[in-house]
Write an enzyme that holds these catalytic residues in place. Sequence first.
Site, PDB file in Angstrom:
ATOM      1  N   HIS A 171       3.739  11.261   5.971  1.00 52.48           N
ATOM      2  CA  HIS A 171       2.601  11.048   7.134  1.00 52.48           C
ATOM      3  C   HIS A 171       4.077  10.415   8.882  1.00 52.48           C
ATOM      4  O   HIS A 171       4.402   9.826   7.939  1.00 52.48           O
ATOM      5  CB  HIS A 171       1.351  10.312   6.866  1.00 52.48           C
ATOM      6  CG  HIS A 171       0.149  10.593   6.333  1.00 52.48           C
ATOM      7  ND1 HIS A 171      -0.604   9.977   5.868  1.00 52.48           N
ATOM      8  CD2 HIS A 171       0.250  12.433   6.542  1.00 52.48           C
ATOM      9  CE1 HIS A 171      -1.118  10.952   4.827  1.00 52.48           C
ATOM     10  NE2 HIS A 171      -0.939  12.123   5.341  1.00 52.48           N
ATOM     11  N   GLU A 185      -2.993  13.286  -0.010  1.00 52.64           N
ATOM     12  CA  GLU A 185      -4.344  13.184   0.849  1.00 52.64           C
ATOM     13  C   GLU A 185      -5.510  14.382   1.135  1.00 52.64           C
ATOM     14  O   GLU A 185      -6.451  14.160   0.993  1.00 52.64           O
ATOM     15  CB  GLU A 185      -4.498  12.004   1.573  1.00 52.64           C
ATOM     16  CG  GLU A 185      -3.401  10.607   2.080  1.00 52.64           C
ATOM     17  CD  GLU A 185      -4.156   9.779   1.824  1.00 52.64           C
ATOM     18  OE1 GLU A 185      -3.892   9.812   3.421  1.00 52.64           O
ATOM     19  OE2 GLU A 185      -4.691   8.766   1.677  1.00 52.64           O
ATOM     20  N   HIS A 219       0.945  -0.949   0.288  1.00 50.06           N
ATOM     21  CA  HIS A 219       0.304   0.054  -0.091  1.00 50.06           C
ATOM     22  C   HIS A 219       0.831   1.197  -0.230  1.00 50.06           C
ATOM     23  O   HIS A 219       0.824   1.973  -0.770  1.00 50.06           O
ATOM     24  CB  HIS A 219      -0.712   0.449   1.362  1.00 50.06           C
ATOM     25  CG  HIS A 219      -2.363  -1.286   1.219  1.00 50.06           C
ATOM     26  ND1 HIS A 219      -2.852  -1.263   0.559  1.00 50.06           N
ATOM     27  CD2 HIS A 219      -1.805  -2.190   2.708  1.00 50.06           C
ATOM     28  CE1 HIS A 219      -3.598  -3.081   0.739  1.00 50.06           C
ATOM     29  NE2 HIS A 219      -2.577  -3.023   2.153  1.00 50.06           N
ATOM     30  N   HIS A 232       2.331   8.924   0.674  1.00 54.87           N
ATOM     31  CA  HIS A 232       1.100   8.732  -0.584  1.00 54.87           C
ATOM     32  C   HIS A 232       1.297   9.446  -1.962  1.00 54.87           C
ATOM     33  O   HIS A 232       2.378  10.793  -1.362  1.00 54.87           O
ATOM     34  CB  HIS A 232      -0.296   9.285   0.404  1.00 54.87           C
ATOM     35  CG  HIS A 232      -1.047   8.400   1.428  1.00 54.87           C
ATOM     36  ND1 HIS A 232      -1.773   7.460   1.448  1.00 54.87           N
ATOM     37  CD2 HIS A 232      -0.441   9.037   2.895  1.00 54.87           C
ATOM     38  CE1 HIS A 232      -1.358   7.229   2.680  1.00 54.87           C
ATOM     39  NE2 HIS A 232      -1.068   7.665   3.632  1.00 54.87           N
ATOM     40  N   HIS A 245       4.976   6.880   6.508  1.00 55.78           N
ATOM     41  CA  HIS A 245       5.132   6.733   5.009  1.00 55.78           C
ATOM     42  C   HIS A 245       4.930   7.009   4.367  1.00 55.78           C
ATOM     43  O   HIS A 245       4.493   8.726   5.039  1.00 55.78           O
ATOM     44  CB  HIS A 245       4.891   5.167   5.366  1.00 55.78           C
ATOM     45  CG  HIS A 245       2.937   6.009   5.452  1.00 55.78           C
ATOM     46  ND1 HIS A 245       2.499   6.210   7.481  1.00 55.78           N
ATOM     47  CD2 HIS A 245       1.687   6.526   4.862  1.00 55.78           C
ATOM     48  CE1 HIS A 245       1.119   6.172   6.919  1.00 55.78           C
ATOM     49  NE2 HIS A 245       1.233   7.081   5.913  1.00 55.78           N
ATOM     50  N   THR A 255      -6.007   6.900   7.791  1.00 59.22           N
ATOM     51  CA  THR A 255      -6.011   7.001   6.060  1.00 59.22           C
ATOM     52  C   THR A 255      -6.449   5.828   5.262  1.00 59.22           C
ATOM     53  O   THR A 255      -7.456   5.051   4.896  1.00 59.22           O
ATOM     54  CB  THR A 255      -5.346   8.307   5.569  1.00 59.22           C
ATOM     55  OG1 THR A 255      -4.337   7.927   5.587  1.00 59.22           O
ATOM     56  CG2 THR A 255      -5.699   9.415   6.144  1.00 59.22           C
ATOM     57  N   THR A 256      -6.330   4.685   6.019  1.00 64.39           N
ATOM     58  CA  THR A 256      -6.379   3.218   5.243  1.00 64.39           C
ATOM     59  C   THR A 256      -7.405   2.612   6.454  1.00 64.39           C
ATOM     60  O   THR A 256      -7.022   3.065   7.863  1.00 64.39           O
ATOM     61  CB  THR A 256      -4.789   2.207   5.321  1.00 64.39           C
ATOM     62  OG1 THR A 256      -4.412   2.457   6.681  1.00 64.39           O
ATOM     63  CG2 THR A 256      -4.220   3.631   4.331  1.00 64.39           C
TER      64      THR A 256
END
Length: 352
Positions: free
Chosen positions: A147, A134, A96, A123, A121, A229-230
């Site tokens: 993040h 995001e 992911h 995005h 991590h 957010t996941t």
Amino acid sequence: MESLNFHLSNTKMFLTLLIFQVLSLNLAASAGSHWTYEGPHGQEHWPETYPDCGFQSQSPIDIQTGYVQYDPNLPPIETEGYRDPEGEFTMINNGHTVQLSLPQTLRLHGLPSIYSGVQMHLHWGSKGRPGGSEHQVDGQSFPAELHVVHFNSEKYPNVSAALRQPDGLAVLGVFLQVGGEENPAYDHILQHLEDIKYKEQEIQIDPFDVRELLPVHLGHYFRYNGSLTTPPCYQSVLWTVFHQPASISASQLEKLQKSLYATDEGKMPEALLVDNFRDPQNVNQRVIYSSFLTTPSGYSAGEIVAIIFGVLLGCLGVFLAGWIVAKRIRDGRMQEQKGVVFTSSTRRAISD
Ligand SMILES: *[C@@H]1O[C@H](CO)[C@@H](O)[C@H](O)[C@H]1NC(C)=O
Ligand SMILES: *[C@@H]1O[C@H](CO)[C@@H](O)[C@H](O)[C@H]1NC(C)=O
């Protein structure tokens, strides 16, 4: 007849039970595992398996600066232990995102509790397409977002205990924009992507200065209560989204967009790991705070001063022009009244 009827309804019941069992087995198999951003397991289906994803305080959000509430009591974020972290970082492609473990010696101050480092991590989007971050600001997204995840170490013994608590986590959100220069701090991550191309691959890397990944100014940020957010989307995150973005070069962004796969090594077809950002969620009843003064129009204080100054100068210009025209007309009339005959060129020379 009686016995035939009985037999039929028995068969029906058996079939119904069978279908029910198959369905619930399927549900059990999909629980806790497979989710994606698009397609049959895409984000609009997350709540079916992860109910919290359908709750009312979800992240990310589009931060509408015109509705943000300024809170002068929000202090600058202070980082501790970011500059010289100990140990090695584990860096993993989890299918992911690319995720780096962080030691608990990284701490945040300036929040309601002390929070300690867990992981960070990214995005991002895909080449040639808009989006990647995001969070958004006034409907604008950025090419990527970092993040940095922390747990409330003042109240909870570890991240598993904190994960579901309303005050359990604090995440720093950093927008990434593309500027001219390479950002050496981000190369500490990007240079290793080739070693974890496929899902579940991980490596150990030397620790580096994590503070350098953040924007220069940590005093200007947006603050709100939201979620992971996941999946499982737990509503346990106190969000700090910095106003100032960090910059990486175009080739650094491209590396992020082209290096990783969401699929296992050797599995065909390969799928690039791109567009791993969730759509903005409804703000609902929440208040979004800012640590700095924003203006409804989205102009900064400096821009407002410039606009007022420009308008005043403009007014002065119009006034002067009017005054000059009026003076010329007056002068012209005086000339005519005197009945003196000039050629037009000498008249202009005199009135000037
Ligand atoms: C986290 O803390 C809880 C509560 O003290 C404990 O039961 C659990 O074993 C801890 N988990 C880990 C991974 O250390
Ligand atoms: C977040 O929620 C907590 C608990 O409801 C509340 O005390 C706090 O003020 C909220 N913070 C923000 C930034 O909305």
